[in-house]
Design an enzyme around this catalytic site. Structure first.
Site, short mmCIF file in Angstrom:
data_model
loop_
_atom_site.label_atom_id
_atom_site.label_comp_id
_atom_site.label_asym_id
_atom_site.label_seq_id
_atom_site.Cartn_x
_atom_site.Cartn_y
_atom_site.Cartn_z
N SER A 123 -20.19 -15.03 -31.57
CA SER A 123 -20.33 -14.94 -30.11
C SER A 123 -19.47 -15.95 -29.37
CB SER A 123 -21.79 -15.14 -29.71
OG SER A 123 -22.24 -16.43 -30.09
N GLY A 124 -18.83 -16.89 -30.09
CA GLY A 124 -18.03 -17.93 -29.46
C GLY A 124 -16.77 -17.39 -28.82
N TYR A 125 -16.09 -18.24 -28.07
CA TYR A 125 -14.91 -17.85 -27.27
C TYR A 125 -13.78 -17.32 -28.16
CZ TYR A 125 -10.98 -18.57 -24.01
OH TYR A 125 -9.86 -18.41 -23.22
N LYS A 181 -14.71 -32.55 -36.36
CA LYS A 181 -13.72 -31.58 -36.85
C LYS A 181 -12.92 -32.14 -38.03
CE LYS A 181 -13.38 -28.03 -35.38
NZ LYS A 181 -14.17 -26.80 -35.66
#
Length: 336
Positions: A28-30, A181
């Site tokens: 569902s992320g960008y 990250k």
């Protein structure tokens, strides 16, 4: 011809995914939503994971995509839950691991960022290791795992795929998102090499372009801030890359047999004044608020080599087109 019509032509021209099943975590992320969209257009069957399949904000825009009815199935999965991804990954030819929290302001970095990024990545790779069908894993990393170094990067530095952020510098400067990250990507490479997993990492910079999801994401919020007269990173220079290019880079990293290692994908350096000027030119009716404190701005600038990702066949969308499509999308979704 705009980027979207280019992609609609892709539907007729390239059906590389016919008969192949892939998983996209954090679907569902960008960036992930665009990866799902392009995969469906190319004929793949997609198994997407979301935190809550009953939440329409996470699912409706995905289920409305062309081909979703026939070729998209959503699964519930949690980054911190062991074996959570097993069902979604079972039987897949490849996995795109995009799920990871993106935020720069946190009160508890370990809980909010580091654990989900690090443990989540290992949980996903464990599921890939246990699924005999998985041939390649594409991990969405970030230039945040590239750029934080001591001494800081300068105008003569040319950043390429050999550059890694230094975890100690991230901790000392309290750059928690770059730390999450960097730790996650380092752990992913170690796990992949130790378990014979064919892994590729894509390292995008600040990503803009049209939104498929109904809510504002972190990187596009930077554009909203600029429209509102803010300079969110107090920086004189910004780099933006188009979400459609980033999504295509992920898919090319799967479809190109020789693809290997890391792929930095980032746009050219632009001053905040240049970006505001383009926005004023594109949208003269938008009242762009003036900014304060220009004299205090961070001057950090450097060069980025993107030849490796261009060799995958990714053509870069001009910044002007990306900014235009971003603002139009924000207007359509009533986010500005």
């Amino acid at each position: 011809m705009n980027k979207l019509s280019l992609h609609s032509k892709t539907k007729k021209r390239e059906m590389n995914g016919q008969g192949k099943v892939v998983c996209v975590t954090g679907a569902s992320g960008y960036i992930a939503s665009w990866i799902v969209k392009l995969l469906l257009l190319r004929g793949y069957t997609v198994k997407g994971t979301v935190r809550d399949p009953t939440d329409p904000k996470q699912t409706e825009h995905l289920l409305a995509l062309d081909g979703a009815k026939e070729s998209l199935k959503l699964f519930q999965a949690d980054l911190l839950e062991e074996c959570s991804f097993d069902q979604a990954i079972e039987g897949c030819d490849a996995v795109f691991h995009t799920a990871s929290p993106v935020k720069f302001t946190v009160t508890d970095p370990q809980t909010e960022l580091i654990d989900p990024a690090l443990k989540g990545t290992i949980n996903v790779l464990n599921a890939c290791k246990n699924a005999d069908s998985v041939k390649r894993v594409i991990v969405t990393s970030s230039t945040a795992a590239v750029l934080v170094r001591e001494p800081p990067l300068g105008p003569n530095d040319v950043v390429d795929e050999t550059f890694f952020s230094d975890p100690t510098t991230c901790m000392e400067t309290k750059f928690w998102y770059p730390l999450s990250k960097t730790l996650a990507e380092n752990a992913a490479w170690k796990f992949a090499k130790g378990n014979g997993i064919d892994m590729v990492a894509v390292n995008p910079g600040f990503t803009i372009g049209p939104l498929l999801q109904p809510i504002l994401n972190f990187s596009v919020e930077i554009i909203v801030d600029i429209l509102n007269g803010k300079n969110p990173f107090n920086s004189r220079y910004y780099r933006f890359v188009d979400v459609r290019d980033v999504a295509l880079a992920h898919i090319k990293a799967l479809e190109t047999p020789s693809a290997n290692g890391r792929y930095i994908i980032d746009g050219p350096s632009m001053t905040i004044d240049d970006i505001k000027e383009i926005l004023r030119e594109l949208f003269p009716d938008l009242c762009l608020a003036d900014m304060n404190g220009d004299s205090e701005m961070n001057e950090m600038n450097y060069k980025v080599c993107v030849e490796k990702v261009k060799n995958l066949g990714v053509e870069f969308t001009p910044l002007k087109s990306s900014l235009r499509d971003t603002v139009i999308s924000l207007q359509e979704k009533c986010l500005i």
